[in-house]
Design a protein around this motif. Sequence first.
Motif, PDB file in Angstrom:
ATOM      1  N   ILE A  22       0.961  -1.126   0.061  1.00 54.90           N
ATOM      2  CA  ILE A  22      -0.069  -0.003   0.073  1.00 54.90           C
ATOM      3  C   ILE A  22       0.777   1.208  -0.001  1.00 54.90           C
ATOM      4  CG2 ILE A  22      -1.701   1.363   1.154  1.00 54.90           C
ATOM      5  CD1 ILE A  22      -2.943  -1.316   2.042  1.00 54.90           C
ATOM      6  N   PHE A  23       1.743   1.182   0.845  1.00 56.98           N
ATOM      7  CA  PHE A  23       2.671   2.708   1.127  1.00 56.98           C
ATOM      8  C   PHE A  23       3.551   2.747  -0.162  1.00 56.98           C
ATOM      9  CE2 PHE A  23       1.073   2.568   5.275  1.00 56.98           C
ATOM     10  CZ  PHE A  23       0.770   3.864   5.596  1.00 56.98           C
ATOM     11  N   THR A  24       3.943   1.604  -0.743  1.00 56.33           N
ATOM     12  CA  THR A  24       4.905   2.013  -1.914  1.00 56.33           C
ATOM     13  C   THR A  24       3.997   2.634  -3.057  1.00 56.33           C
ATOM     14  OG1 THR A  24       6.115  -0.019  -1.501  1.00 56.33           O
ATOM     15  CG2 THR A  24       6.091   0.572  -3.718  1.00 56.33           C
ATOM     16  N   ASN A  25       2.745   2.467  -3.138  1.00 60.40           N
ATOM     17  CA  ASN A  25       2.080   3.160  -4.172  1.00 60.40           C
ATOM     18  C   ASN A  25       1.353   4.443  -3.626  1.00 60.40           C
ATOM     19  OD1 ASN A  25       2.561   0.943  -6.017  1.00 60.40           O
ATOM     20  ND2 ASN A  25       1.214  -0.181  -4.664  1.00 60.40           N
ATOM     21  N   LEU A  26       1.622   5.040  -2.618  1.00 55.02           N
ATOM     22  CA  LEU A  26       0.971   6.298  -2.108  1.00 55.02           C
ATOM     23  C   LEU A  26       2.029   7.320  -2.236  1.00 55.02           C
ATOM     24  CD1 LEU A  26      -0.899   5.031   0.867  1.00 55.02           C
ATOM     25  CD2 LEU A  26      -2.078   5.428  -1.261  1.00 55.02           C
ATOM     26  N   ASP A  27       1.376   8.563  -2.287  1.00 47.81           N
ATOM     27  CA  ASP A  27       2.255   9.904  -1.985  1.00 47.81           C
ATOM     28  C   ASP A  27       2.911  10.054  -0.711  1.00 47.81           C
ATOM     29  OD1 ASP A  27       1.393  10.353  -4.729  1.00 47.81           O
ATOM     30  OD2 ASP A  27      -0.388  11.571  -3.984  1.00 47.81           O
ATOM     31  N   VAL A  28       3.691  10.825  -0.598  1.00 49.25           N
ATOM     32  CA  VAL A  28       4.714  11.049   0.561  1.00 49.25           C
ATOM     33  C   VAL A  28       3.653  11.435   1.615  1.00 49.25           C
ATOM     34  CG1 VAL A  28       5.064  13.496   0.139  1.00 49.25           C
ATOM     35  CG2 VAL A  28       6.708  12.314   1.433  1.00 49.25           C
ATOM     36  N   GLU A  29       2.555  12.272   1.550  1.00 46.50           N
ATOM     37  CA  GLU A  29       1.761  12.623   2.419  1.00 46.50           C
ATOM     38  C   GLU A  29       1.361  11.390   3.581  1.00 46.50           C
ATOM     39  OE1 GLU A  29       1.978  15.624  -0.381  1.00 46.50           O
ATOM     40  OE2 GLU A  29       1.196  13.644  -0.784  1.00 46.50           O
ATOM     41  N   TYR A  30       1.309  10.069   2.940  1.00 44.72           N
ATOM     42  CA  TYR A  30       0.733   8.910   3.593  1.00 44.72           C
ATOM     43  C   TYR A  30       2.024   8.452   4.423  1.00 44.72           C
ATOM     44  CZ  TYR A  30      -3.451   9.291   1.184  1.00 44.72           C
ATOM     45  OH  TYR A  30      -4.491   9.864   0.738  1.00 44.72           O
ATOM     46  N   SER A  31       3.292   8.835   4.180  1.00 47.14           N
ATOM     47  CA  SER A  31       4.445   8.367   4.995  1.00 47.14           C
ATOM     48  C   SER A  31       4.722   9.317   6.348  1.00 47.14           C
ATOM     49  CB  SER A  31       5.576   8.395   3.995  1.00 47.14           C
ATOM     50  OG  SER A  31       5.274   7.624   2.911  1.00 47.14           O
ATOM     51  N   THR A  46      19.809  19.063  14.728  1.00 48.11           N
ATOM     52  CA  THR A  46      20.671  19.974  13.736  1.00 48.11           C
ATOM     53  C   THR A  46      20.545  21.528  13.779  1.00 48.11           C
ATOM     54  OG1 THR A  46      18.855  19.944  11.964  1.00 48.11           O
ATOM     55  CG2 THR A  46      20.948  18.308  11.905  1.00 48.11           C
ATOM     56  N   GLY A  47      19.341  22.029  14.284  1.00 44.63           N
ATOM     57  CA  GLY A  47      18.981  23.224  14.389  1.00 44.63           C
ATOM     58  C   GLY A  47      18.258  23.840  13.112  1.00 44.63           C
ATOM     59  N   PHE A  48      18.286  23.165  12.159  1.00 44.40           N
ATOM     60  CA  PHE A  48      17.697  23.473  10.862  1.00 44.40           C
ATOM     61  C   PHE A  48      16.265  23.368  10.786  1.00 44.40           C
ATOM     62  CE2 PHE A  48      22.035  21.988   9.205  1.00 44.40           C
ATOM     63  CZ  PHE A  48      22.620  23.290   8.942  1.00 44.40           C
ATOM     64  N   ASP A  49      15.499  24.079  10.036  1.00 41.86           N
ATOM     65  CA  ASP A  49      13.978  24.040  10.079  1.00 41.86           C
ATOM     66  C   ASP A  49      13.827  23.423   8.786  1.00 41.86           C
ATOM     67  OD1 ASP A  49      13.556  25.335  12.411  1.00 41.86           O
ATOM     68  OD2 ASP A  49      14.128  27.434  11.318  1.00 41.86           O
ATOM     69  N   PHE A  50      12.749  22.589   8.652  1.00 40.73           N
ATOM     70  CA  PHE A  50      12.261  21.795   7.558  1.00 40.73           C
ATOM     71  C   PHE A  50      10.820  22.300   7.385  1.00 40.73           C
ATOM     72  CE2 PHE A  50      15.857  19.249   8.583  1.00 40.73           C
ATOM     73  CZ  PHE A  50      16.351  18.842   7.365  1.00 40.73           C
ATOM     74  N   ASP A  51      10.478  22.428   6.028  1.00 41.14           N
ATOM     75  CA  ASP A  51       8.959  22.847   5.994  1.00 41.14           C
ATOM     76  C   ASP A  51       8.346  21.869   4.970  1.00 41.14           C
ATOM     77  OD1 ASP A  51       9.056  25.406   7.173  1.00 41.14           O
ATOM     78  OD2 ASP A  51      10.206  26.022   5.769  1.00 41.14           O
ATOM     79  N   PHE A  52       7.237  21.402   5.238  1.00 47.74           N
ATOM     80  CA  PHE A  52       6.380  20.116   4.550  1.00 47.74           C
ATOM     81  C   PHE A  52       5.999  20.877   3.317  1.00 47.74           C
ATOM     82  CE2 PHE A  52       3.203  17.491   3.156  1.00 47.74           C
ATOM     83  CZ  PHE A  52       3.698  16.136   3.195  1.00 47.74           C
ATOM     84  N   LEU A  53       6.301  20.321   2.022  1.00 45.43           N
ATOM     85  CA  LEU A  53       5.847  20.598   0.814  1.00 45.43           C
ATOM     86  C   LEU A  53       4.971  19.519  -0.047  1.00 45.43           C
ATOM     87  CD1 LEU A  53       8.804  22.669  -0.853  1.00 45.43           C
ATOM     88  CD2 LEU A  53       6.798  23.386   0.159  1.00 45.43           C
ATOM     89  N   LYS A  54       3.909  19.796  -0.001  1.00 51.63           N
ATOM     90  CA  LYS A  54       2.951  18.738  -0.656  1.00 51.63           C
ATOM     91  C   LYS A  54       3.606  18.001  -1.936  1.00 51.63           C
ATOM     92  CE  LYS A  54      -1.643  17.643  -2.067  1.00 51.63           C
ATOM     93  NZ  LYS A  54      -2.974  17.918  -1.672  1.00 51.63           N
ATOM     94  N   GLU A  56       6.440  16.523  -2.429  1.00 49.53           N
ATOM     95  CA  GLU A  56       7.889  16.452  -2.060  1.00 49.53           C
ATOM     96  C   GLU A  56       8.466  15.812  -0.789  1.00 49.53           C
ATOM     97  OE1 GLU A  56       9.987  17.435  -4.112  1.00 49.53           O
ATOM     98  OE2 GLU A  56       8.571  17.892  -5.577  1.00 49.53           O
ATOM     99  N   GLY A  57       7.868  16.434   0.480  1.00 51.59           N
ATOM    100  CA  GLY A  57       8.399  15.936   1.565  1.00 51.59           C
ATOM    101  C   GLY A  57       8.658  17.178   2.270  1.00 51.59           C
ATOM    102  N   PRO A  65      23.494  21.193  -0.648  1.00 51.14           N
ATOM    103  CA  PRO A  65      22.657  21.652  -1.463  1.00 51.14           C
ATOM    104  C   PRO A  65      21.399  21.091  -0.765  1.00 51.14           C
ATOM    105  CG  PRO A  65      23.341  19.083  -1.874  1.00 51.14           C
ATOM    106  CD  PRO A  65      24.230  19.829  -0.739  1.00 51.14           C
ATOM    107  N   ILE A  66      20.411  21.817  -1.323  1.00 57.47           N
ATOM    108  CA  ILE A  66      19.019  21.831  -0.432  1.00 57.47           C
ATOM    109  C   ILE A  66      18.591  20.404  -0.145  1.00 57.47           C
ATOM    110  CG2 ILE A  66      16.446  21.977  -0.706  1.00 57.47           C
ATOM    111  CD1 ILE A  66      16.853  24.604  -2.633  1.00 57.47           C
ATOM    112  N   THR A  67      18.187  19.923   0.977  1.00 53.33           N
ATOM    113  CA  THR A  67      17.979  18.775   1.766  1.00 53.33           C
ATOM    114  C   THR A  67      16.534  18.523   1.722  1.00 53.33           C
ATOM    115  OG1 THR A  67      19.962  18.885   2.971  1.00 53.33           O
ATOM    116  CG2 THR A  67      18.270  17.429   3.784  1.00 53.33           C
ATOM    117  N   ILE A  68      16.113  17.326   1.227  1.00 55.60           N
ATOM    118  CA  ILE A  68      14.673  16.721   1.319  1.00 55.60           C
ATOM    119  C   ILE A  68      14.824  15.650   2.063  1.00 55.60           C
ATOM    120  CG2 ILE A  68      12.530  16.553  -0.223  1.00 55.60           C
ATOM    121  CD1 ILE A  68      13.849  18.156  -2.269  1.00 55.60           C
ATOM    122  N   ILE A  69      13.529  15.408   2.946  1.00 53.90           N
ATOM    123  CA  ILE A  69      13.353  14.238   3.873  1.00 53.90           C
ATOM    124  C   ILE A  69      11.950  13.656   3.146  1.00 53.90           C
ATOM    125  CG2 ILE A  69      13.100  13.249   5.942  1.00 53.90           C
ATOM    126  CD1 ILE A  69      14.420  15.165   7.396  1.00 53.90           C
TER     127      ILE A  69
END
Length: 173
Positions: A22-31, A46-54, A56-57, A65-69
């Motif tokens: 199921i999760f392999t076939n879903l978007d990042v929002e489901y993870s 780390t002290g860095f701020d991460f923002d959620f982008l629909k 993307e993650g 370089p820009i880091t994406i989780i």
Amino acid sequence: MKKSHIIFLFTLFCVGFSFKWIFTNLDVEYSVWLLKPTTLWVEQITGFDFDFLKGEGYVCTQIEPITIIDKSCSGLNFWLMAFLVGGFLLHKKVTDVWRFFYAFLVSFFLAWCVTIIANTGRIVISIKFLSLLEPHIEYAQSHLLLGIFIYLTMLILYYVILNYALKKWFSKV
């Protein structure tokens, strides 16, 4: 092997297989159930701020370089392995429906916790140290090797600690 053990192991396998499929076939929002806690810990360490982008993650523009989780960083495969290892160790304690339910929940929760810890470690080390290796090894390769090392080490530690704890716990009961 008792019938209840077989049913428990079959249920664990079905749940694990279902999550993977199921999760392999879903978007990042489901993870987010794995990504958000990991990102919160990474931010704290780390002290860095991460923002959620629909779609993307979790994105941090403070790092070059820009880091994406993203979904690939969720550790779903690691969670699945930890869930099955925990379930396999706990299945011998299943003697009735209530213990079945309890062991299932414990397996799920412990796997989630160890996955968050492993993912946090992998991402923090990637952010802080892998850029130092870039002149000698490509970042993508070092990130992959780090993931293999951390996940394998954490899975072995998880098994050893859980096995030891279960032996201690149930030897007193």
